[in-house]
Design a protein around this motif. Structure first.
Motif, PDB file in Angstrom:
ATOM      1  N   SER A  10      31.407  25.772  33.783  1.00  0.00           N
ATOM      2  CA  SER A  10      31.407  25.120  35.089  1.00  0.00           C
ATOM      3  C   SER A  10      30.509  23.888  35.091  1.00  0.00           C
ATOM      4  CB  SER A  10      30.950  26.112  36.167  1.00  0.00           C
ATOM      5  OG  SER A  10      30.955  25.514  37.434  1.00  0.00           O
ATOM      6  N   ASP A  14      31.680  19.963  35.893  1.00  0.00           N
ATOM      7  CA  ASP A  14      31.030  19.123  36.895  1.00  0.00           C
ATOM      8  C   ASP A  14      30.458  17.853  36.265  1.00  0.00           C
ATOM      9  OD1 ASP A  14      31.649  21.012  38.796  1.00  0.00           O
ATOM     10  OD2 ASP A  14      29.641  21.922  38.828  1.00  0.00           O
ATOM     11  N   GLN A  18      31.446  13.914  37.031  1.00  0.00           N
ATOM     12  CA  GLN A  18      30.399  12.991  37.471  1.00  0.00           C
ATOM     13  C   GLN A  18      30.335  11.775  36.544  1.00  0.00           C
ATOM     14  OE1 GLN A  18      26.573  14.830  37.921  1.00  0.00           O
ATOM     15  NE2 GLN A  18      25.519  12.907  38.358  1.00  0.00           N
ATOM     16  N   ASP A  23      38.200  11.194  40.835  1.00  0.00           N
ATOM     17  CA  ASP A  23      38.617  12.377  41.588  1.00  0.00           C
ATOM     18  C   ASP A  23      39.127  13.467  40.662  1.00  0.00           C
ATOM     19  OD1 ASP A  23      38.126  11.084  44.062  1.00  0.00           O
ATOM     20  OD2 ASP A  23      40.095  10.130  43.977  1.00  0.00           O
ATOM     21  N   ARG A  62      39.510  18.713  38.961  1.00  0.00           N
ATOM     22  CA  ARG A  62      39.553  17.974  40.227  1.00  0.00           C
ATOM     23  C   ARG A  62      38.347  18.365  41.068  1.00  0.00           C
ATOM     24  NH1 ARG A  62      45.036  20.219  42.370  1.00  0.00           N
ATOM     25  NH2 ARG A  62      44.091  22.055  41.406  1.00  0.00           N
ATOM     26  N   ARG A  63      37.803  17.404  41.755  1.00  0.00           N
ATOM     27  CA  ARG A  63      36.609  17.666  42.576  1.00  0.00           C
ATOM     28  C   ARG A  63      36.915  18.703  43.654  1.00  0.00           C
ATOM     29  NH1 ARG A  63      32.400  14.247  41.739  1.00  0.00           N
ATOM     30  NH2 ARG A  63      32.859  12.303  40.606  1.00  0.00           N
ATOM     31  N   GLY A  64      36.080  19.731  43.713  1.00  0.00           N
ATOM     32  CA  GLY A  64      36.206  20.743  44.743  1.00  0.00           C
ATOM     33  C   GLY A  64      37.365  21.704  44.563  1.00  0.00           C
ATOM     34  N   ARG A  65      38.034  21.674  43.400  1.00  0.00           N
ATOM     35  CA  ARG A  65      39.187  22.549  43.170  1.00  0.00           C
ATOM     36  C   ARG A  65      38.998  23.325  41.865  1.00  0.00           C
ATOM     37  NH1 ARG A  65      43.604  20.302  45.890  1.00  0.00           N
ATOM     38  NH2 ARG A  65      44.675  22.285  45.449  1.00  0.00           N
ATOM     39  N   ARG A  66      39.695  24.447  41.768  1.00  0.00           N
ATOM     40  CA  ARG A  66      39.655  25.210  40.517  1.00  0.00           C
ATOM     41  C   ARG A  66      40.338  24.415  39.413  1.00  0.00           C
ATOM     42  NH1 ARG A  66      41.295  31.252  39.597  1.00  0.00           N
ATOM     43  NH2 ARG A  66      43.308  30.510  40.337  1.00  0.00           N
ATOM     44  N   SER A 110      45.125  10.622  43.445  1.00  0.00           N
ATOM     45  CA  SER A 110      43.809  10.833  42.820  1.00  0.00           C
ATOM     46  C   SER A 110      43.452   9.657  41.912  1.00  0.00           C
ATOM     47  CB  SER A 110      43.810  12.112  41.984  1.00  0.00           C
ATOM     48  OG  SER A 110      44.002  13.246  42.783  1.00  0.00           O
TER      49      SER A 110
END
Length: 400
Positions: A10, A14, A18, A23, A62-66, A110
């Protein structure tokens, strides 16, 4: 890599998003069996803990997604699900040509970055370029990230070194016990590596009084070793995605040529001097240039006329030659993005000086070394130097 935690994966997801400032990031991986010819399987393994051996794969972040993993066929899908559980959505595709279809929906509106696209077959790559117009490549980000995770790979590096040692020791024991052909010994080496859990365990072998090169095909190695012959072997092993290698020379009989013993000693001296250079903060290019100086000083052929030699060092990791560490192989192989790379604690490098000598052919030595604050330490532990294989006996202590 087997054993990597969900939390570690994870964090990598991330960090990549970054670094890419996007996106979404799509990471493609060529089949793992391509080995030294491809870097992208290591990217997929870095982000998921596994890479399929025979098919390409893709990871969509993808940001905020699995995360979504695109796998070809039921076997690859099962492999990813076994490693990732419910931390990612694994989708099974019918074949590489089907990559484009799910991406159209996943990446709608995106800002997308891509890695590994250049290593896909032309057909799927062309189809994806229609879905990903002018994507920004982030291969360099991934390669740099891989170099920052030495601790994650420490156990794999030890394991692959031990497998390589076992392959060489078994080959030398078999060659000492009775006359064998190079082809028979190649089979012994590969069987040993696979029996110890290697995903792949290959080797080259060279035999004869003056081996001119290295041989990868059994049909080239039918002659049975005789007294005075050399036996040279170089392993290439992959275990849990991490690559390892070692090179050794042996001679049948108790009276090797003095010239061969001289060059065997010199090869060890080159290795030891170069390993001492490998400290955190030292430019990789410095080790490459010093290796070249030491090899050129010992090689009797004029500059550029050695009939056979190959790279003297390369960084080991999730690729056979880690992209971010190619400066250690020489200026001609350095990725411009990492031309000024320096050694860091925990990096693993294969140190294998080699060159040709008239009347002796190709001579070599090779060991896996881990960078420490006081210089690199050897991970491979099989006997270094020129090993003597007396008929009917175990290998004797080498000339070192």
């Amino acid at each position: 890599m087997s054993g990597v935690t969900t939390e570690a994966l994870s964090a990598r997801w991330d960090e990549l998003l970054q670094r890419a400032d996007a996106d979404a990031v799509v990471v493609f991986g060529a089949p793992g069996c391509l080995g030294p010819a491809a870097d992208s399987p290591g990217n997929v393994r870095f982000l998921t803990g596994w890479a399929p051996p025979f098919s390409p794969a893709a990871v969509v972040l993808r940001r905020g997604r699995r995360p979504v993993v695109l796998a070809v066929g039921p076997h690859d899908a099962r492999g990813f699900r076994a490693r990732l559980g419910d931390t990612a959505d694994v989708r099974q595709l019918a074949g590489p040509a089907a990559f484009a279809e799910p991406l159209t929906a996943l990446l709608r509106r995106s800002r997308t970055c891509v890695a590994g696209l250049s290593e896909l077959p032309a057909g799927p790559a062309d189809a994806l370029r229609g879905v990903l117009p002018e994507p920004h490549p982030v291969d360099g980000c991934l390669h740099a990230m891989r170099m920052r995770h030495y601790a994650d790979f420490a156990d794999a590096a030890k394991a692959v070194a031990a497998i390589s040692d076992a392959m060489i020791e078994r080959v030398f024991a078999e060659a000492a016990a009775r006359p064998r052909s190079g082809a028979e010994l190649m089979v012994v080496a590969e069987q040993t590596g696979r029996s110890l859990g290697a995903e792949s365990a290959g080797c080259w072998i060279a035999t004869g009084e003056a081996p001119p090169t290295t041989y990868f095909e059994q049909r080239e190695l039918r002659d049975v070793l005789a007294d005075g012959d050399r036996l040279q072997i170089g392993t290439t092993v992959r275990h849990e995605g991490f690559y390892g290698q070692s090179l050794r020379m042996a001679v049948v009989g108790d009276r090797p040529q003095p010239l061969l013993e001289e060059h065997a000693r010199h090869l060890l001296a080159v290795q030891d001097e170069v390993a001492a250079l490998m400290r955190p903060g030292v430019p990789l290019a410095d080790a490459a240039s010093r290796t070249a100086e030491l090899v050129d000083g010992a090689c009797p052929y004029p500059a550029g006329e050695d009939p056979f030699r190959f790279q003297f060092c390369h960084g080991l990791g999730l690729s056979y030659s880690e992209p971010a560490m190619r400066a250690v192989s020489g200026a001609g192989q350095a990725d411009p993005r990492f031309a000024d790379a320096v050694f860091a604690e925990g990096m693993v490098v294969e140190v294998h000086p080699n060159y040709s000598v008239p009347g002796l052919g190709h001579v070599c030595a090779g060991d896996m070394a881990r960078v420490t604050s006081t210089g690199a330490v050897w991970l491979t532990s099989s006997e270094r130097g020129l090993v003597r294989l007396g008929a009917g006996s175990r290998p004797s202590h080498p000339t070192s």
